[in-house]
Scaffold this motif. Structure first.
Motif, PDB file in Angstrom:
ATOM      1  N   VAL A 238      -4.773   7.039  -6.599  1.00 41.64           N
ATOM      2  CA  VAL A 238      -3.767   6.075  -6.206  1.00 41.64           C
ATOM      3  C   VAL A 238      -3.154   6.547  -4.760  1.00 41.64           C
ATOM      4  O   VAL A 238      -2.862   5.786  -4.068  1.00 41.64           O
ATOM      5  N   LYS A 239      -3.020   7.811  -4.680  1.00 41.83           N
ATOM      6  CA  LYS A 239      -2.484   8.311  -3.559  1.00 41.83           C
ATOM      7  C   LYS A 239      -3.304   7.851  -2.434  1.00 41.83           C
ATOM      8  O   LYS A 239      -2.803   7.334  -1.386  1.00 41.83           O
ATOM      9  N   GLY A 240      -4.653   8.308  -2.767  1.00 42.37           N
ATOM     10  CA  GLY A 240      -5.516   7.840  -1.656  1.00 42.37           C
ATOM     11  C   GLY A 240      -5.565   6.398  -1.357  1.00 42.37           C
ATOM     12  O   GLY A 240      -5.827   5.816  -0.102  1.00 42.37           O
ATOM     13  N   ALA A 241      -5.562   5.688  -2.363  1.00 45.75           N
ATOM     14  CA  ALA A 241      -5.374   4.168  -2.071  1.00 45.75           C
ATOM     15  C   ALA A 241      -4.124   3.790  -1.409  1.00 45.75           C
ATOM     16  O   ALA A 241      -4.307   2.817  -0.258  1.00 45.75           O
ATOM     17  N   PHE A 242      -2.911   4.294  -1.416  1.00 46.03           N
ATOM     18  CA  PHE A 242      -1.787   4.171  -0.623  1.00 46.03           C
ATOM     19  C   PHE A 242      -1.946   4.479   0.741  1.00 46.03           C
ATOM     20  O   PHE A 242      -1.927   3.561   1.799  1.00 46.03           O
ATOM     21  N   VAL A 243      -2.475   5.883   1.054  1.00 45.70           N
ATOM     22  CA  VAL A 243      -2.550   6.309   2.570  1.00 45.70           C
ATOM     23  C   VAL A 243      -3.878   5.512   3.188  1.00 45.70           C
ATOM     24  O   VAL A 243      -3.573   4.832   4.240  1.00 45.70           O
ATOM     25  N   ALA A 244      -4.866   5.173   2.288  1.00 47.57           N
ATOM     26  CA  ALA A 244      -5.843   4.319   3.123  1.00 47.57           C
ATOM     27  C   ALA A 244      -5.609   2.995   3.256  1.00 47.57           C
ATOM     28  O   ALA A 244      -5.811   2.289   4.390  1.00 47.57           O
ATOM     29  N   GLY A 245      -4.800   2.308   2.471  1.00 46.99           N
ATOM     30  CA  GLY A 245      -4.191   0.931   2.335  1.00 46.99           C
ATOM     31  C   GLY A 245      -3.308   0.765   3.520  1.00 46.99           C
ATOM     32  O   GLY A 245      -3.756  -0.300   4.452  1.00 46.99           O
ATOM     33  N   ILE A 246      -2.356   1.388   3.717  1.00 48.53           N
ATOM     34  CA  ILE A 246      -1.662   1.409   5.045  1.00 48.53           C
ATOM     35  C   ILE A 246      -2.261   1.771   6.182  1.00 48.53           C
ATOM     36  O   ILE A 246      -2.092   0.965   7.169  1.00 48.53           O
ATOM     37  N   VAL A 247      -2.979   2.852   6.365  1.00 49.11           N
ATOM     38  CA  VAL A 247      -3.702   3.055   7.537  1.00 49.11           C
ATOM     39  C   VAL A 247      -4.758   2.154   8.111  1.00 49.11           C
ATOM     40  O   VAL A 247      -4.655   1.604   8.975  1.00 49.11           O
ATOM     41  N   LEU A 248      -5.415   1.544   6.972  1.00 46.37           N
ATOM     42  CA  LEU A 248      -6.465   0.507   7.334  1.00 46.37           C
ATOM     43  C   LEU A 248      -5.787  -0.845   7.618  1.00 46.37           C
ATOM     44  O   LEU A 248      -6.224  -1.668   8.560  1.00 46.37           O
ATOM     45  N   GLY A 249      -4.632  -1.110   6.838  1.00 43.61           N
ATOM     46  CA  GLY A 249      -4.088  -2.211   7.377  1.00 43.61           C
ATOM     47  C   GLY A 249      -3.702  -2.436   8.832  1.00 43.61           C
ATOM     48  O   GLY A 249      -3.702  -3.341   9.537  1.00 43.61           O
ATOM     49  N   MET A 250      -2.982  -1.257   9.177  1.00 41.67           N
ATOM     50  CA  MET A 250      -2.520  -1.226  10.708  1.00 41.67           C
ATOM     51  C   MET A 250      -3.368  -1.201  11.333  1.00 41.67           C
ATOM     52  O   MET A 250      -3.480  -1.902  12.370  1.00 41.67           O
ATOM     53  N   PHE A 251      -4.535  -0.460  11.334  1.00 37.39           N
ATOM     54  CA  PHE A 251      -5.891  -0.230  12.129  1.00 37.39           C
ATOM     55  C   PHE A 251      -6.517  -1.604  12.310  1.00 37.39           C
ATOM     56  O   PHE A 251      -6.601  -2.215  13.404  1.00 37.39           O
ATOM     57  N   ASP A 252      -6.417  -2.246  11.269  1.00 35.18           N
ATOM     58  CA  ASP A 252      -7.362  -3.690  11.138  1.00 35.18           C
ATOM     59  C   ASP A 252      -6.323  -4.638  12.057  1.00 35.18           C
ATOM     60  O   ASP A 252      -6.892  -5.384  13.015  1.00 35.18           O
ATOM     61  N   THR A 253      -5.100  -4.481  11.752  1.00 34.95           N
ATOM     62  CA  THR A 253      -4.336  -5.579  12.399  1.00 34.95           C
ATOM     63  C   THR A 253      -4.352  -5.228  13.992  1.00 34.95           C
ATOM     64  O   THR A 253      -4.325  -6.378  14.904  1.00 34.95           O
ATOM     65  N   MET A 254      -3.947  -4.084  14.256  1.00 36.61           N
ATOM     66  CA  MET A 254      -4.021  -3.583  15.681  1.00 36.61           C
ATOM     67  C   MET A 254      -5.432  -4.209  16.531  1.00 36.61           C
ATOM     68  O   MET A 254      -5.361  -4.597  17.379  1.00 36.61           O
TER      69      MET A 254
END
Lengths: 304, 323
Positions: A238-254
């Motif tokens: 779940v920790k991985g899902a949190f970190v990866a989710g936030i990073v990916l969400g920002m990366f994709d939006t950027m």
């Protein structure tokens, strides 16, 4: 600068949505070893139920409750009816059965609601915007979504690390056979985890419903990104899902926000636009391929 | 062995008669339908080689199908416009050039994807192949020169010397010959020592490694061969439909190819062709009656996955065994 900050917040909001979906998926994945392509369908169920009730009653909160209930019920039904038979099968059968579930869920939704997207508005409390930086008003509702996502993250952290159920979940993600051998009611645990995952997916759908257009197939688009999050974060973490989710969400939006503009400085307009959109859609997959090449089991894999 | 040869010959002859039967009964759409089913069968069979025999669950196989198709489309586009690809390679409409080109390019793409994906296994392998397929999908969507989301029209089917390819029946027979040749090729491949090693790796990779076989190389070779087969199928499909679009490599298409394999029977030679035929016929027939054809297809698929093991081929074999 202000635009950058605004896009960062948008990315955070998208990342939080991805996390809500990925947290459930990664638990189902890690504990039961099932690939559930139909997780996006539960997101859709949540969004549709919430929007429909909100349109009928005019109450966002009623919609929220019914969205959560509908997705949890759909989740339990799927677990009891289909998933239970798939735990012992190989990944291939799981992929296919859940692919079939996507077809069934999508077409049933078309039959019930038609192909027209549903539109709801944000609740009155959150209809305004807050000036978080001088000259940067930001919609309150999006801030609310971010807050809910972070609160759920905290709640999940406490649930998994501080309670007895959480201990079983962690143990299940590490070694399924051992947990069963120790006499834990694994069937009950599986149903509970699946229901929790469905609930979180439904919550993501409800939260997204006033922002995105609620239509058939909305789950298919986001489920692939969710899988990328789960795989990058490490299956079962779940920790991985949190970190990866936030990073990916920002990366994709950027990427989506700025890449077409950057490309326009080196090539003609329409082509830069098309290429920018295409390449930014590729971004998260490229990231996943790179992460898997360096760490084949993802960043925070639960199983060693 | 003798019996198998007879059955194969009978099926081939029966399929060869389809255009005549269509003509006689006035159901001219049959030729088109069976032709497409044969091509999907080839693509599914190529996937089955790595999936059924090699145990590599690739969720991105439609990418190679689409790449093969786009090679034909892009070569035709430049032939039509009188330009060259990247200013180097002139376009062409000769099938004897476009098909090998499609096979080679799809093979190269498969080598690239396979070399990286095969470092992982299990769930990660499924997801990384999906990821690469998505990258190709978005790449072709962003190529405005080649139609972007709309794809490329190939106004005339590639020509083969001595044949009138405008004739629907001729085109169908060409496709049938390719499908038959590909079937025989896979049959040889599975029985060869290479095929045996691939099957051995599926059963127990560690054992094969202990026997001194460099499993990574064998798996990669199988992956490339399989990608080439899908490329050939894609190239034929674009010739058959005279249209190439990014839809050919959409991830749900990869899922559909997997469905065909499972429905027909994993790890059998004829299974993917049967699966493709059944699924495609079912989809087209149901689509004629209702726009909600996906619902019955989904339910049927769910029943097949949950209740049968080994798909339709197992069913056929069981029926044959009872006699």
């Amino acid at each position: 600068m202000i635009l950058l900050f605004e896009q960062l917040l948008n990315g955070l909001q998208y990342g939080v949505t991805l996390f809500l979906l990925a947290a459930g998926l990664t638990l189902i994945f890690g504990i039961m070893g099932v690939i559930n392509l139909a997780h996006g369908a539960l997101y859709m169920v949540g969004a549709f139920a919430a929007s429909w009730v909100a349109i009928q009653t005019g109450s966002f909160w009623g919609g929220l409750l019914s969205g959560l209930a509908a997705s949890a019920i759909a989740g339990v039904a799927v677990e009891l009816g289909v998933m239970r038979r798939l735990y012992a099968r190989d990944h291939l059968d799981q992929v296919l059965a859940t692919f079939a579930l996507i077809l069934i869920f999508n077409q049933s939704t078309v039959l019930i609601f038609g192909r027209q997207p549903l539109f709801t508005s944000v609740p009155d409390v959150f209809s305004g915007s807050v000036e978080i930086l001088p000259g940067l008003p930001y919609p309150t509702y999006r801030l609310f979504v971010i807050a809910v996502g972070l609160a759920v993250a905290l709640g999940l952290y406490l649930l998994i690390n501080k309670t007895r159920v959480g201990m079983l979940v962690r143990a299940g993600a590490t070694n399924r056979q051992m947990v069963r051998a120790l006499g834990v009611n694994i069937q009950g645990l599986y149903t509970a985890v699946f229901a929790l995952g469905a609930l979180l997916a439904g919550l993501a759908g409800v939260m997204a419903s006033p922002i995105v257009s609620v239509q058939v197939g909305m789950g298919d688009e986001i489920i692939l990104a969710t899988f990328v999050v789960v795989v990058i974060g490490g299956v079962g973490s779940v920790k991985g899902a949190f970190v990866a989710g936030i990073v990916l969400g920002m990366f994709d939006t950027m990427l989506r926000a700025f890449l077409p503009g950057l490309l326009q400085q080196v090539m003609p307009g329409p082509e830069a636009q098309a290429l920018g959109v295409g390449v930014s859609s590729m971004g998260i997959y490229l990231m996943m391929a790179l992460v898997l090449l360096v760490r084949p089991r993802g960043l925070f894999a639960a199983r060693g | 062995m003798k019996r198998e040869h007879l059955i194969l010959l009978a099926v081939f002859l029966l399929l060869a008669l389809v255009p005549y039967a269509a003509e006689l009964t006035g159901q001219t759409s049959w030729t088109r339908l069976v032709g497409q089913a044969l091509i999907y069968g080839m693509a599914a069979a190529s996937l089955n080689f790595i999936l059924g025999y090699g145990g590599m669950v690739s969720f991105g196989h439609a990418a190679f199908f689409g790449i093969g198709g786009y090679v034909v489309g892009i070569l035709y586009h430049h032939f039509d416009a009188g330009t060259s690809f990247l200013g180097l390679i002139p376009g062409t409409d000769q099938m004897l050039i476009t098909l090998p080109a499609a096979v080679i390019v799809a093979g190269l793409a498969a080598a690239l994807v396979g070399a990286m994906s095969l470092r992982t296994g299990g769930v990660q392998f499924i997801m990384i192949t999906l990821a690469f397929a998505q990258m190709f999908f978005f790449l072709f969507i962003s190529l405005k020169t080649y139609g972007g989301e709309d794809g490329i029209m190939v106004r005339r089917t590639n020509s083969l010397p001595g044949l009138d390819m405008k004739n629907k029946a001729t085109l169908y027979w060409v496709v049938l010959c390719f499908a038959a040749a590909y079937y025989l090729f896979l049959r040889r491949l599975v029985q060869s020592s290479f095929g045996q090693i691939i099957a051995g790796i599926r059963q127990n990779e560690r054992r094969m490694a202990a026997m001194g076989i460099s499993t990574y190389r064998y798996k990669l070779a199988a992956f490339v061969l399989s990608g080439m087969g899908a490329g050939l199928a894609g190239a034929l499909m674009v010739n058959f439909l005279r249209f190439a679009s990014p839809d050919m490599m959409h991830w749900s298409r990869s899922g559909e190819l997997m469905i065909m394999v499972i429905l027909g029977g994993v790890g059998t030679l004829a299974g993917p062709f049967i699966g493709a035929g059944v699924l495609f016929t079912l989809e087209t027939t149901l689509a004629r009656y209702t726009e909600h054809w996906m619902l019955p297809v989904g339910i049927l698929l769910l029943i097949v996955v949950l209740t049968t093991r080994g798909g339709l081929m197992a069913l056929i074999r069981r029926l044959g065994g009872k006699r």
